[in-house]
Structures are given as C-alpha cells and as structure tokens.
Design an enzyme around this catalytic site. Structure first.
Site, mmCIF file in Angstrom:
data_model
loop_
_atom_site.group_PDB
_atom_site.id
_atom_site.type_symbol
_atom_site.label_atom_id
_atom_site.label_comp_id
_atom_site.label_asym_id
_atom_site.label_seq_id
_atom_site.Cartn_x
_atom_site.Cartn_y
_atom_site.Cartn_z
ATOM 1 N N HIS A 107 13.361 5.599 -6.607
ATOM 2 C CA HIS A 107 12.076 5.295 -5.956
ATOM 3 C C HIS A 107 11.255 4.426 -6.898
ATOM 4 C CE1 HIS A 107 8.447 6.915 -3.437
ATOM 5 N NE2 HIS A 107 8.188 5.722 -3.945
ATOM 6 N N HIS A 146 9.140 0.539 -6.834
ATOM 7 C CA HIS A 146 8.735 -0.708 -6.176
ATOM 8 C C HIS A 146 8.711 -1.809 -7.230
ATOM 9 C CE1 HIS A 146 7.210 1.536 -2.595
ATOM 10 N NE2 HIS A 146 7.050 2.481 -3.503
ATOM 11 N N HIS A 156 8.926 6.447 3.112
ATOM 12 C CA HIS A 156 7.880 7.223 2.471
ATOM 13 C C HIS A 156 7.305 8.157 3.545
ATOM 14 C CE1 HIS A 156 8.135 4.219 -0.629
ATOM 15 N NE2 HIS A 156 7.074 4.660 -1.293
ATOM 16 N N GLU A 202 3.586 11.875 1.559
ATOM 17 C CA GLU A 202 2.899 11.565 0.293
ATOM 18 C C GLU A 202 1.434 11.956 0.502
ATOM 19 O OE1 GLU A 202 2.683 7.379 -0.620
ATOM 20 O OE2 GLU A 202 2.062 7.716 -2.712
ATOM 21 N N ASP A 236 7.974 5.198 -9.135
ATOM 22 C CA ASP A 236 7.141 4.584 -8.092
ATOM 23 C C ASP A 236 6.611 3.205 -8.498
ATOM 24 O OD1 ASP A 236 6.163 4.591 -5.513
ATOM 25 O OD2 ASP A 236 4.487 5.940 -5.883
ATOM 26 N N ASP A 237 5.470 3.167 -9.196
ATOM 27 C CA ASP A 237 4.856 1.901 -9.619
ATOM 28 C C ASP A 237 4.446 2.034 -11.087
ATOM 29 O OD1 ASP A 237 4.565 0.522 -6.869
ATOM 30 O OD2 ASP A 237 3.635 2.479 -6.541
#
Ligand code: ADE
Ligand code: ZN
Length: 344
Positions: A16, A18, A196, A199, A277-278
């Site tokens: 996961h 991005h 997603h 969340e 994630d980020d």
C-alpha cells in the site's frame, strides 16, 4: 541484533504505497526548479510545516497540489527510483505500488508519459536492486465514474504493465458501488481489483468493496472492527488488509499510535499487513511503520515475522514467487535465531 535492526533487515513486501505520496520536499523543490513550476513555499522547512492535516480531505488538497511539479517522463522515473532506493535499505523485496493517472492527465500530462517513467524505474528496480514489483492504477473516487471508465480505456494499451486497479481519494460520500460498472469492466480486461475502504468510511463500504467490486485486498479497512460479522467474514476468507499506521495517526483516524486498532486486528486473526501509504507526508517509510507499531504494542519478533509473512501471502506474486520469498524470510529468521542463541 536489536529489534530495530531486526525490523529493518527482515525481508518484507510493501502493498500500500502511493508513488505520488513519496514526493519528498527536497525532490519537489528540485522538480519545481528544473521544470520552472512555481511552488507556494519558500523552503523545504516551510513546506514540511504545512504537513499538518486534520483529516484525509485536508491532506489530499496538498497531495494533489504537489503533483504540479511532475511534468516529464524523467520526473516520474526519478520519483519512482527515489522510492525504490529508499526501500532497498529497508529490505523491501517486493513492492506493489499505486499511481493516480487522473491527477496528471487532468493537468494535460499524457497517460503514456506517466506510466512510461514509472515502468522504466520499476524495471530498473528489478534489474539493479533485485526488487520485484507490480503496478496498481487507482481511480480517483471524488471524480465521476465516467472519468474512471475513460482512464481505464487509456490504460488498455499498457495493460501488460498494470496488474490491478484500485480506488482512492476522498472516501466519505463516494461509496465503492459508485464504481461497480468500471470495476466489472476492469475485471473483464483481466485486472485484479483492490480498493481503499474503511479508512474514514463505514464498515458497509468494506462490505461493498468485497461484494460489488470483488476486491482481492482491502486498503486500510481499519473500521471493519466496528462490525463483528464483517470481521468474521474477512477472517474466514483471509481477505488481506493493508494497514498504514502512521498515515492513520497523521490523518487523525486514531488519536495516536497507542490508540490504533492494529493489534486487535492481529489478535482477531485477520490477515494484516503493515505499509506506509504516503511516506513523504506521514513521517516514515515501511520500517518506521513497523517500528511504531512494535513499540506501541510491544510486538514480539514472532509478531513481526507474522506481519512480514502476511505481506508476501497477500501479494499478487505467483505461488512460486511467493514461495521463494517466504523461504528467504524463513532463512533470515532462522539465522537470526541462531545468532541470538550463540550470543545468549
Ligand atoms: N491517496 C493518497 N493517499 C490516500 C489515502 N490515504 N486515502 C485515500 N486516498 C489516498
Ligand atoms: Zn492509500
């Protein structure tokens, strides 16, 4: 070997991530300068100061704004390569990465420019760093389903380079069923599916993703714990959940890391994985995410081993590829145990 070293060195997969969320402030300034794109911050420090988010929506505003510096194929290559170099030092052996084509095509950048740069870096990642990868194309759920369908059509000439489609961006008000037809079409074209869900959105969105979008994994999914029946279904089917602990804290899904629900998810025998994630925005790559959870919940090395094992099981690798990584993982853990016994 300290627990920190154990976490850093254990072979693992990231599922996961991005790519646009790996744009570190330093790299953003570099791209801005070489592409002559103005950015509304005077320094790296000032930019980092802006990374205070109240929820997913407040983060996405900055995240999409930042993509303005990405113009050329080489930019997408450099962005992806910087991420691969980073995870190489954290023993990520396999990465399944998201990209958001609509964040770029909406600015006049061609789909081909974006995917060519990313694909070239992922190929070099395999050749030079021996990191295998898969690419997942996400649809932006705040945009209409028709726009997602158009993006799917643009992707077809590059089908060989894309393993799955996903769904990201603002969850509240944009249920998975909005994209039912697009995902049907994507599956017909041979793409796997992820989304997603749960969340910020309710457990019902997780159920929709599983039943209507037929996803192979749920991204985040932390709110499943509010629905006992859903937990039982996810457990029975062993549908993997790609949990991103530091992201959830930064976006205020949980008050702090000790309030995170991941340990309860693990204790419920769900197939939990840890991801970043980020990472450029949330204060850590995958190892930092493992460490945060380990420290908060005093996870044992055996728990860390389970999380790493889950990461390969939950991947889209072939059975043989999974087996090879799982053997590598087992060799690492046995040699580690051997060393610890000798030292003790
Ligand atoms: N796009 C990038 N990061 C995201 C997240 N955490 N949730 C939804 N969409 C995203
Ligand atoms: Zn995400």
């Amino acid at each position: 070997m300290s627990t920190q070293e154990f976490i850093r060195n254990i072979p693992k997969a990231e599922l996961h991530l991005h790519l646009e969320g790996t744009l570190e402030p330093e790299l953003m300034f570099e791209f801005a300068s070489r592409n002559n794109v103005p950015i509304p911050y005077r320094s790296v420090e000032e930019l980092r100061q802006a990374y205070r988010f109240s929820d997913l929506h407040s983060f996405l505003k900055i995240y999409y704004q930042a993509t303005a510096v990405l113009l050329r194929e080489q930019d997408f290559y450099d962005l992806t390569w910087a991420y691969l170099s980073k995870i190489y030092s954290q023993k990520v052996r396999h990465a399944e990465v998201f990209f958001d084509p609509q964040a770029h095509t909406s600015r006049g950048i061609s789909f081909e420019t974006v995917i060519s740069g990313i694909h070239r870096a992922l190929s070099d990642g395999k050749e030079i760093l021996n990191i295998s990868s898969r690419l997942i194309m996400c649809f932006l759920r705040h945009l209409p389903a028709e726009a997602a369908m158009e993006t799917l059509q643009q992707a077809l000439p590059f089908k060989e380079w894309i393993c799955a489609v996903g769904l990201d961006s603002d969850e509240l008000g944009n249920p998975p069923e909005k994209f039912g037809t697009v995902f049907d079409e994507a599956r017909k074209e041979g793409f796997l599916t992820v989304a997603h869900a749960g969340e910020e959105g309710p457990p019902a969105f997780i159920r929709q993703a599983v039943e209507r979008l037929r996803v192979k994994r749920i991204d985040h999914g932390v709110r499943c714990m509010e629905d006992v029946q859903l937990v039982e279904e996810l457990r029975a089917k062993q549908i993997p959940l790609t949990v991103c602990p530091l992201s959830n804290v930064k976006l205020r899904v949980f008050r702090d890391i000790t309030a995170h629900i991941i340990k309860q998810m693990m204790d419920a025998s769900l197939c939990v994985t840890v991801n970043s994630d980020d990472p450029a925005y949330f204060g850590g790559y995958i190892a930092e995410n493992y460490m945060a959870v380990q420290q908060a919940f005093h996870l044992s090395e055996s728990d860390i081993y389970t999380l790493a094992k889950n990461s390969f099981h939950a991947s889209f690798l072939s059975k043989e590829e999974k087996q090879a990584y799982l053997s590598e993982l087992d060799r690492f853990v046995s040699s580690h145990a051997l060393i610890e016994n000798v030292v003790a």
